[in-house]
Scaffold this active site. Structure first.
Site, mmCIF file in Angstrom:
data_model
loop_
_atom_site.group_PDB
_atom_site.id
_atom_site.type_symbol
_atom_site.label_atom_id
_atom_site.label_comp_id
_atom_site.label_asym_id
_atom_site.label_seq_id
_atom_site.Cartn_x
_atom_site.Cartn_y
_atom_site.Cartn_z
ATOM 1 C CB SER B 330 -0.853 0.048 1.290
ATOM 2 O OG SER B 330 -2.130 -1.502 1.537
ATOM 3 C CG ASP B 354 -14.230 -1.468 0.884
ATOM 4 O OD1 ASP B 354 -14.817 -2.436 0.613
ATOM 5 O OD2 ASP B 354 -13.641 -1.266 1.957
ATOM 6 C CG ASP B 369 -10.588 -3.324 1.893
ATOM 7 O OD1 ASP B 369 -10.187 -2.894 0.279
ATOM 8 O OD2 ASP B 369 -9.842 -3.656 2.470
ATOM 9 C CG HIS B 375 -12.266 0.697 4.212
ATOM 10 N ND1 HIS B 375 -11.498 0.809 5.460
ATOM 11 C CD2 HIS B 375 -11.256 -0.405 3.501
ATOM 12 C CE1 HIS B 375 -10.711 -0.384 5.372
ATOM 13 N NE2 HIS B 375 -9.740 -0.549 4.098
ATOM 14 C CB CYS B 389 -9.809 2.188 1.267
ATOM 15 S SG CYS B 389 -11.367 0.813 0.466
#
Lengths: 382, 614
Positions: B330, B354, B369, B375, B389
């Site tokens: 990330s 999400d 995820d 999220h 996310c």
């Protein structure tokens, strides 16, 4: 039968003992004895050079390439018919002198000497060519005269000899000019120049030493002679080379210090160890034994050369063969004499051992001529 | 001519020639005999004289090694110095019986089989005759005294002071400064004639790191001494000398305190820390843990020590920040997000829902995820970065496509060597359509873009690349070449701007605010590290799945499961208002970017920003 006189006229066709090997040599235009000796010296020379060049494989490879070129040149020249050489002789002489004149005007060089012609990046030393052109020309000239030569022919021979020699002295290159002069005068000697003339010439030479010393010799040439007479005078300058080479030779003793073990050569005390002074490396590392073997090989080459000259078909072949052989010996003697302190230092390489391609190619081309003479088809009668 | 030929008496000429040839032959034999006599006189009669002369003939040219340039950190602390060390060496040519001499020596000083082996190796190499070959380094006072007493029976043995490289912080800078070691056969063979001369007095050469990269500047120029020696090779007097020119000193951007803190923060973990000076691209700290003592290599590492280092499962010899290629996870989301804004794929206001996964049309596969339950609704870009996310970025990556993502990321140095002045860096992998066709022979699938958008799949980056990436973000788009060396021999190396990211101020602000949220937001993934900080930070956590274990690693089954855990990453910079330092942290198999990597970065920030300045 009187063999001494008779073998000169003996015809190969009548010789029942003629062996297969001789026929093979005849066909290939090679002289196996000479070839074997030359190969042996060359191989030994590479071994010494490896040590003298501080074990540089690059040097050995380059030298090996020169040997290959030189041996090929020898074999090619050996195929040329002797009568063709005789016909071409005047032209070779004219071309040689022409090139030397070009050097005077357009030559390039180093260290104050102008010896090279540079043609399209390729460097060429015309005096090397003259080393061969000279005996060929003189042998062709005298070979057609009555022998022993009369005064008129002697005079013209001397003129022919001196033109290129003067040009080479002017470069200046004393060593080469002596060799070129020797190769021409040698022919005159073998042609039967009367002893009276020879003694007279020696006398005149001794008398002319003073003016020669005074007006002709360059300073560095004088210095070389002086340091020869007393090397201790100038220990770190001109005498250095001779002292160091004598030390190298003397400390070698009979068995030598062993290959690659020479201290003088490897401590960089010995200058030019891989070129002109290479026999000092040989003497230091292989001792008196190595020197005797090398001298023995050289002697065999010279004797074989003289034998070939004796068996030649006509005066031209005899004179040329003998001159080439003797010049080779002069090389050997002058170089070894100089390194061991018998003669002044003149830049003459040790044949087939010193590093450098030009000298090797010239030498081997000379031996090619010798082989052509050795294998010339026998003529039944004149 | 033809007239002459008629009267030619061939027999007479042949006889005449024969007599002359005979004469010549006799002269030749005599002259050859003269030469033989001459050589006999030189080599037999006067042999002893010349041996003496040859022994006296000992004017040597001794090369004098130049002093190797020193290496300092940014505050002038010495990182690589030269220490006088007494070395015992042997001149083979002067030793009559090497075995006997070695036996004598081993009675006087400690000589290990390893020393002997190294000594024999060097004897076999190409070298100048009469060169002294080192046998033992670092002689003690006692040993020197014992050798001095026995000098008379140790011909060819020399003890001399020599400068030997020493690294005061052996472990801390092993991967940056590297080390020097003995010149080996391969290096010797690669030398030009001039280099061969330059190294004639030197026994060591830079092997890795800055010591290698700056070898020519550090080396200096060799000097010489013409000395007269006696037959045993002992120097009697110096005749003439030329001083060597010392090598140039290097001043680095590195800060020893910061480097120490970076190692301390990594504790016993395997990992890497890179700290970059935002304004210049200078590397303030570069740590790869575990490390090794560079001093081991200077005079030749023992086989045992080397095997221990080389076979350790922790790979101490492996330079993690330069050669370790890890999935960045990330940590690249800020860059991908900025690309989305720049190319108009999203606006800061766009939101998604999400559910905890993402699906492509006509594809049954679930792209999950990291947060199972998702999220929630109305996730915008800022929140997507702050909470990391994945679903948002799956969608963004899918809609943007690989081509734009690739070209934008490229501006931050992804997939390209950083150009740092330390050799042997790896380039990582920033995938593109062309790359995939060339390397895999496959077309680009839509799913590939999804993986790239969250820094997984084929994406690989070195910690150094991540450091450069985050420094580029911190300086609002200025992409500097990272540099270890600040000045060479007093000559400063100016910062080198490689490029500027083409993005609007507004988009840049959105991303930096989002990175601020990561640390200072209520739901920020790295919010734990903000506690007690007197300055504000921006950052991004990352967790990278370990697909395979680094090559050549030897591992046992117990360690295996531990080594399959995710790598923890963090990139960030501080202070927010006027960024000075950018940091990339990687902790291998520590699972949590926020738990393991971010605290390391905080300690580094503190060490740098709260340091006592004079």
């Amino acid at each position: 039968m009187m063999p001494n006189q008779d073998f000169l006229r003996r015809l190969p066709e009548s010789d029942r003992a003629l062996r297969k090997r001789d026929r093979l040599q005849q066909r290939l235009h090679l002289d196996f004895w000479l070839l074997l000796l030359l190969l042996t010296i060359s191989a030994g020379g590479l071994v010494v050079l490896f040590s003298a060049s501080d074990q540089s494989l690059g040097t050995i490879k380059r030298q090996g390439v020169y040997f290959v070129i030189a041996f090929v040149a020898m074999m090619v020249v050996a195929q040329v018919p002797v009568h063709f050489m005789r016909r071409m002789a005047p032209w070779a002489y004219v071309v040689g002198v022409g090139l030397l004149l070009l050097v005077v005007f357009y030559g390039v060089g180093a260290k104050g000497a102008q010896r090279w012609l540079s043609i399209g990046g390729f460097r060429f030393q015309p005096s090397e060519f003259m080393k061969l052109a000279m005996p060929v020309a003189i042998a062709a000239y005298l070979g057609q005269r009555h022998l022993p030569p009369v005064f008129k022919h002697i005079f013209w021979t001397l003129v022919l000899v001196s033109i290129p020699v003067v040009l080479i002295i002017e470069q200046p290159d004393l060593g080469t000019s002596i060799l070129v002069a020797a190769s021409g005068l040698m022919v005159l000697f073998f042609a039967g120049l009367s002893w009276r003339y020879i003694f007279a010439a020696i006398g005149a030479l001794l008398l002319s030493l003073w003016p020669l010393w005074q007006f002709v010799l360059h300073d560095y040439q004088k210095r070389r002679v002086l340091t020869l007479l007393n090397p201790e005078d100038d220990r770190l300058g001109a005498g250095w080379n001779i002292i160091q080479s004598k030390t190298a030779i003397g400390s070698g003793g009979v068995p030598g210090k062993g290959w690659l073990q020479g201290t003088q050569s490897h401590l960089d005390f010995l200058p030019e160890g891989h070129t002109d002074f290479i026999i000092a490396v040989l003497a230091e590392e292989f001792g008196l034994i190595g020197v005797l073997i090398l001298l023995g090989l050289y002697l065999l080459v010279v004797l074989r050369g003289l034998t070939i000259a004796l068996r030649a078909q006509d005066s031209f072949g005899r004179l040329l063969g003998a001159s080439i052989t003797l010049t080779f010996f002069v090389y050997v003697f002058v170089n070894i004499g100089m390194v061991s302190g018998l003669l002044p230092v003149v830049g003459v390489p040790l044949p087939l051992v010193s590093q450098g391609g030009t000298s090797i190619v010239t030498l081997m081309t000379g031996f090619g001529i010798l082989m052509a003479i050795a294998t010339e088809p026998k003529r039944v009668t004149r | 001519m033809s007239e002459a030929r008629q009267f030619k008496d061939h027999h007479r000429e042949a006889r005449l020639f024969f007599s002359r040839a005979l004469f010549a032959g006799v002269v030749i034999v005599l002259l050859t005999a003269l030469l033989v006599v001459r050589f006999y006189s030189l080599q037999v009669t006067h042999h002893e004289d010349y041996v003496t002369q040859s022994d006296r003939n000992r004017v040597h040219v001794l090369p004098i090694a130049p002093t190797r340039g020193l290496i300092y950190d940014r505050d002038g602390e010495l990182l690589a110095e030269n220490r006088a060390s007494y070395t015992l060496s042997v001149v083979h040519e002067r030793v009559e019986d090497l075995g006997h001499t070695l036996e004598l020596l081993s009675d006087l000083v400690t000589i290990t089989p390893n020393d002997i082996e190294k000594f024999n190796d060097q004897l076999r190499q190409r070298r100048r005759p009469f060169d002294a070959v080192p046998l033992r380094y670092n002689l003690t006072e006692d040993e020197i005294a014992r050798l001095a007493v026995n000098e008379f029976r140790l011909d060819g043995v020399e003890v001399h002071a020599q400068l030997v490289r020493y690294y005061p912080h052996g472990e801390m800078f092993a991967h940056t400064i590297g080390y020097v070691g003995r010149i080996n056969e391969r290096e010797l063979a690669g030398f030009t004639e001039e280099e061969y001369q330059q190294y004639s007095g030197t026994h060591s050469i830079g092997k890795i790191g800055l010591e290698k990269a700056y070898e020519t500047q550090l080396l200096g120029e060799v000097g010489y001494q013409n000395v007269e020696t006696n037959a045993r090779g002992r120097v009697l007097r110096v005749l003439e000398s030329g001083d060597p020119k010392p090598g140039k000193d290097l001043v680095l951007h590195l800060d020893t305190e910061l480097q120490r803190e970076a190692f301390a923060a990594l504790e016993d973990n395997r990992g890497a820390v890179v700290a970059v000076d935002v304004k210049t691209g200078g590397i303030l700290a570069a740590a790869s843990a575990p490390s090794f003592d560079a001093n081991l290599f200077v005079t030749g590492i023992s086989f045992k020590d080397y095997r221990a280092l080389n076979q350790s499962a922790d790979l101490p010899l492996f330079n993690r920040f330069l050669q370790g290629q890890y999935p960045p996870g990330s940590t690249i989301k800020p860059v991908v997000g900025m690309a989305g804004l720049h190319f108009g794929v999203v606006t800061p206001e766009d939101t998604i829902y999400d559910p905890g996964y993402y699906r492509l049309k006509n594809d049954s596969r679930f792209y999950r995820d990291w947060k199972r339950q998702g999220h929630g609704t109305k996730v915008d870009l800022k929140q997507a970065i702050a909470e990391s996310c994945d679903t948002y970025f799956y969608d963004l990556g899918h809609r943007m496509g690989i081509d734009d993502m690739h070209s934008f990321g490229y501006q931050f140095g992804l997939g390209e060597k950083t150009g740092i002045d330390v050799p042997n860096e790896r380039r990582g992998l920033w995938p593109s359509r062309d790359w995939k066709r060339g390397a895999r022979g496959l077309p680009w699938f839509p799913g590939d873009s999804l993986n790239v958008a969250i820094g997984q799949g084929d994406v690989l980056a070195t910690p150094m690349q991540l450091g450069v990436m985050v420094a580029t973000l911190a300086s609002r788009g200025k992409h500097y070449r990272p540099q270890m060396v600040a000045s060479v021999g007093g000559e400063p190396r100016p910062p080198e701007l490689l490029g500027e990211v083409s993005v609007s101020e507004e988009h840049m602000n959105v991303i930096i605010e989002a990175m601020e949220e990561v640390v200072h937001g209520v739901h920020g993934t790295a919010q734990r590290i903000r506690r007690g900080a007197p300055y504000r930070m921006a950052g991004k956590t990352g967790t990278a799945q370990v697909v395979a274990i680094a090559q050549g690693e030897k591992y046992d089954s117990e360690a295996l499961s531990e080594r399959n855990r995710d790598h923890a990453l963090f990139v960030g910079f501080a202070p927010l208002e006027d960024p000075q330092i950018a940091v990339a942290v990687l902790v291998e198999n520590a699972e949590s970017g926020s738990g393991a990597a971010a605290p390391v970065a905080r300690r580094v920030f503190d060490a740098w920003l709260l340091r006592e300045t004079e």
